[in-house]
Every structure is written in structure tokens, then in C-alpha cells.
Design a protein around this motif. Structure first.
Motif, mmCIF file in Angstrom:
data_model
loop_
_atom_site.group_PDB
_atom_site.id
_atom_site.type_symbol
_atom_site.label_atom_id
_atom_site.label_comp_id
_atom_site.label_asym_id
_atom_site.label_seq_id
_atom_site.Cartn_x
_atom_site.Cartn_y
_atom_site.Cartn_z
ATOM 1 N N ASP A 157 -15.379 19.891 -31.667
ATOM 2 C CA ASP A 157 -14.815 18.538 -31.683
ATOM 3 C C ASP A 157 -15.044 17.833 -30.347
ATOM 4 N N ARG A 158 -14.834 18.570 -29.257
ATOM 5 C CA ARG A 158 -15.030 17.992 -27.921
ATOM 6 C C ARG A 158 -16.500 17.618 -27.699
ATOM 7 N N LEU A 159 -17.363 18.543 -28.020
ATOM 8 C CA LEU A 159 -18.789 18.339 -27.796
ATOM 9 C C LEU A 159 -19.320 17.135 -28.552
ATOM 10 N N LEU A 160 -18.894 16.989 -29.800
ATOM 11 C CA LEU A 160 -19.394 15.908 -30.651
ATOM 12 C C LEU A 160 -18.547 14.646 -30.575
ATOM 13 N N ASN A 161 -17.489 14.681 -29.780
ATOM 14 C CA ASN A 161 -16.669 13.486 -29.545
ATOM 15 C C ASN A 161 -16.138 12.906 -30.856
ATOM 16 N N THR A 162 -15.638 13.764 -31.719
ATOM 17 C CA THR A 162 -15.261 13.334 -33.065
ATOM 18 C C THR A 162 -14.123 12.327 -33.080
ATOM 19 N N ALA A 163 -13.240 12.383 -32.102
ATOM 20 C CA ALA A 163 -12.070 11.504 -32.098
ATOM 21 C C ALA A 163 -12.451 10.036 -31.935
ATOM 22 N N ARG A 164 -13.631 9.760 -31.409
ATOM 23 C CA ARG A 164 -14.021 8.380 -31.124
ATOM 24 C C ARG A 164 -15.011 7.811 -32.148
ATOM 25 N N ILE A 165 -15.301 8.583 -33.196
ATOM 26 C CA ILE A 165 -16.297 8.136 -34.179
ATOM 27 C C ILE A 165 -15.633 7.951 -35.531
ATOM 28 N N SER A 166 -15.691 6.726 -36.052
ATOM 29 C CA SER A 166 -15.160 6.428 -37.385
ATOM 30 C C SER A 166 -16.169 6.872 -38.429
ATOM 31 N N ASP A 167 -15.692 7.529 -39.483
ATOM 32 C CA ASP A 167 -16.609 8.115 -40.456
ATOM 33 C C ASP A 167 -16.061 7.964 -41.869
ATOM 34 N N TYR A 168 -16.853 8.431 -42.837
ATOM 35 C CA TYR A 168 -16.487 8.346 -44.252
ATOM 36 C C TYR A 168 -15.784 9.610 -44.732
ATOM 37 N N CYS A 169 -15.546 10.545 -43.824
ATOM 38 C CA CYS A 169 -14.950 11.826 -44.189
ATOM 39 C C CYS A 169 -14.280 12.405 -42.942
ATOM 40 N N PRO A 170 -13.401 13.383 -43.101
ATOM 41 C CA PRO A 170 -12.829 14.046 -41.928
ATOM 42 C C PRO A 170 -13.873 14.937 -41.269
ATOM 43 N N ASN A 171 -13.956 14.862 -39.948
ATOM 44 C CA ASN A 171 -14.870 15.720 -39.210
ATOM 45 C C ASN A 171 -14.085 16.832 -38.529
ATOM 46 N N GLY A 172 -14.699 18.008 -38.496
ATOM 47 C CA GLY A 172 -14.045 19.154 -37.889
ATOM 48 C C GLY A 172 -13.666 20.176 -38.937
ATOM 49 N N LEU A 173 -12.485 20.762 -38.776
ATOM 50 C CA LEU A 173 -12.023 21.807 -39.690
ATOM 51 C C LEU A 173 -11.541 21.171 -40.999
#
Length: 252
Positions: free
Chosen positions: A13-29
Motif C-alpha cells: 500500500d505504501r509503495l503504490l500510494n494507494t491512499a491517494r489514488i481514486s479507483d473503481y475498486c478497493p485496492n490492497g487486501l
């Protein structure tokens, strides 16, 4: 060596900066399995075939680009979705999925990794004034004919691409992996000789022809095999884990 699932997820999550990217699905676990991870299996899409392969490989975690729980889909756990989740939960396998964060990452992303495979020098985003654009633009070391470049694509990806051949040699290239055919207008505005993506729409043919550029559709699956492999390799090195990429063939 084994690490905590929470540690693995936090690093991805940290590496891909998931918290700052809006998407069409949940990212991560997306599906939680056993708390310790020793072996990761990666693949493009969490299909039943890949889930079954992960079970066969005795994976603790399955890492994919296309996971589950997309916006607009039915939330009911029935049919195909029920069977996939039942298999994962029944074998205590975690599912980690990264969609747009894996497309746009500057080192491990699908677009950067595809450029390395095809020997394209990355110059920047497809839209110069929009650094969040998913696609990229770059150049070849030497100009090539559209057919020669399409031959390179076919040899690298292991499948014959769809080529709409334009009138000029190919030096400047725009691309977006997966279903990025809608970015062809941005590619034309960027002054490319060729635009490459995974899929094609009916109007793509006319846009390419009437604007005098070449176009290649090389397969959604085929163009998005490399980011998840790079991410899996990174996590394996970082935590001394086993990593196995499994390619379940998909002609689209």
C-alpha cells in the motif's frame, strides 16, 4: 522466512500510494487469509483458474491486478463470485489486488514495465499538463516501420497484435496498457506516430486512419502481465519470500 500479512499489505500500500489514488475498486487486501505469508502467487486476474493454481502452488497470498468488488457490480455473493471466494476462504489464501495504483507507478507500473519490454524510452505522461494520466509517451532508439514495430510487439508478448497501419515511420509512441483505447485522442494531441493499448473499439479505427497515425491493440491481458510480476518480485526481495507468477492465458 514468513512475515505478517499486515506487514506485507502495509508495504505494498505504501509503495503504490494507494491512499491517494481514486479507483473503481478497493485496492490492497480484498480477502483476508492466514496471518503469516511465506509464498506469494501473482497473476493478472483473480479468475477461478488462477485461484485454483494458487491453491495447487500452496500460496499464502494471491497478488493480482484485477481483483473483485468493482463499482457498479452486484454486491451479492452468488455464482462465479461465490465459487472464487469459497476457494480462497476454504484454503485460507489472502487476495491482494492493485488496479490503477499498479498502472501508474513510476517504477513497477504496467505502463513503465511494458515500455521496458518493448524498448521504449519513457518521456512522460500522455498528457503533459496532467501527471495523473494513466498512459505514457516515449520514443524508440531508431525509427521503425509500423509492421516492424508490430512484429516486435508480437514477439515480446507472444501473440499477434491488431495493427492499423499509418503512413509514417514509428519513432514517437504513446501507450496505455489494458482497456486504454479511449486515450487515442490524447495520443494524437501529443503528436505520436503510433498509439498502443490492449483493446480496440469500433471508432478507434477511424480515429487512427483519419489522423494519420498507426494503432496497435496487443491484448488487455498481454499488456498487463508485467506490473504485477514486478511488484511480486519486489515484495519477495524485500521480505525474503517465495514468489511465483502464473500466467493463465487470455486471448483478449
Amino acid at each position: 522466512m514468513a512475515i505478517a500479512l499486515t506487514t506485507l499489505v502495509a508495504e505494498a500500500d505504501r509503495l503504490l500510494n494507494t491512499a491517494r489514488i481514486s479507483d473503481y475498486c478497493p485496492n490492497g487486501l480484498q480477502v483476508e487469509g492466514r496471518p503469516q505469508v511465506r509464498r506469494i502467487v501473482s497473476g493478472v486476474t483473480a479468475s477461478q483458474a488462477l485461484v485454483d493454481a494458487a491453491v495447487e502452488a500452496e500460496a499464502d497470498a494471491l497478488l493480482v491486478h484485477h481483483g473483485y468488488f468493482w463499482k457498479g457490480e452486484s454486491p451479492c455473493i452468488t455464482g462465479m463470485k461465490q465459487r472464487r471466494l469459497k476457494t480462497l476462504l476454504g484454503h485460507d489464501i489472502s487476495l491482494l489486488a492493485y488496479h490503477l495504483p499498479l498502472d501508474v507507478h513510476a517504477e513497477l507500473g504496467n505502463n513503465v514495465q511494458l515500455a521496458r519490454q518493448l524498448e521504449i524510452l519513457v518521456e512522460g505522461p500522455l498528457e503533459a499538463d496532467n501527471p495523473r494520466t494513466v498512459g505514457l509517451v516515449g520514443s524508440l532508439a531508431e525509427a521503425m516501420s509500423p509492421r516492424d514495430f508490430a512484429r516486435r510487439v508480437g514477439e515480446v508478448l507472444g501473440r499477434e497484435p491488431l495493427l492499423i497501419e499509418g503512413p509514417q515511420m514509428i519513432r514517437r509512441v504513446g501507450w496505455c496498457t489494458g482497456g486504454g483505447q479511449g486515450y487515442i485522442d490524447q495520443a494524437i494531441a501529443a503528436g505520436v506516430d503510433l498509439y498502443l493499448t490492449g483493446e480496440a473499439s469500433e471508432q478507434t479505427f477511424h480515429s487512427a486512419r483519419e489522423n494519420g497515425i498507426s494503432f496497435i491493440a496487443a491484448g488487455h491481458h498481454a499488456t498487463e502481465r508485467y506490473g504485477v510480476q514486478a511488484l511480486g518480485d519486489y515484495l519477495a526481495r524485500r521480505f525474503a519470500l517465495e514468489h511465483l507468477f502464473i500466467d493463465c492465458p487470455n486471448p483478449i
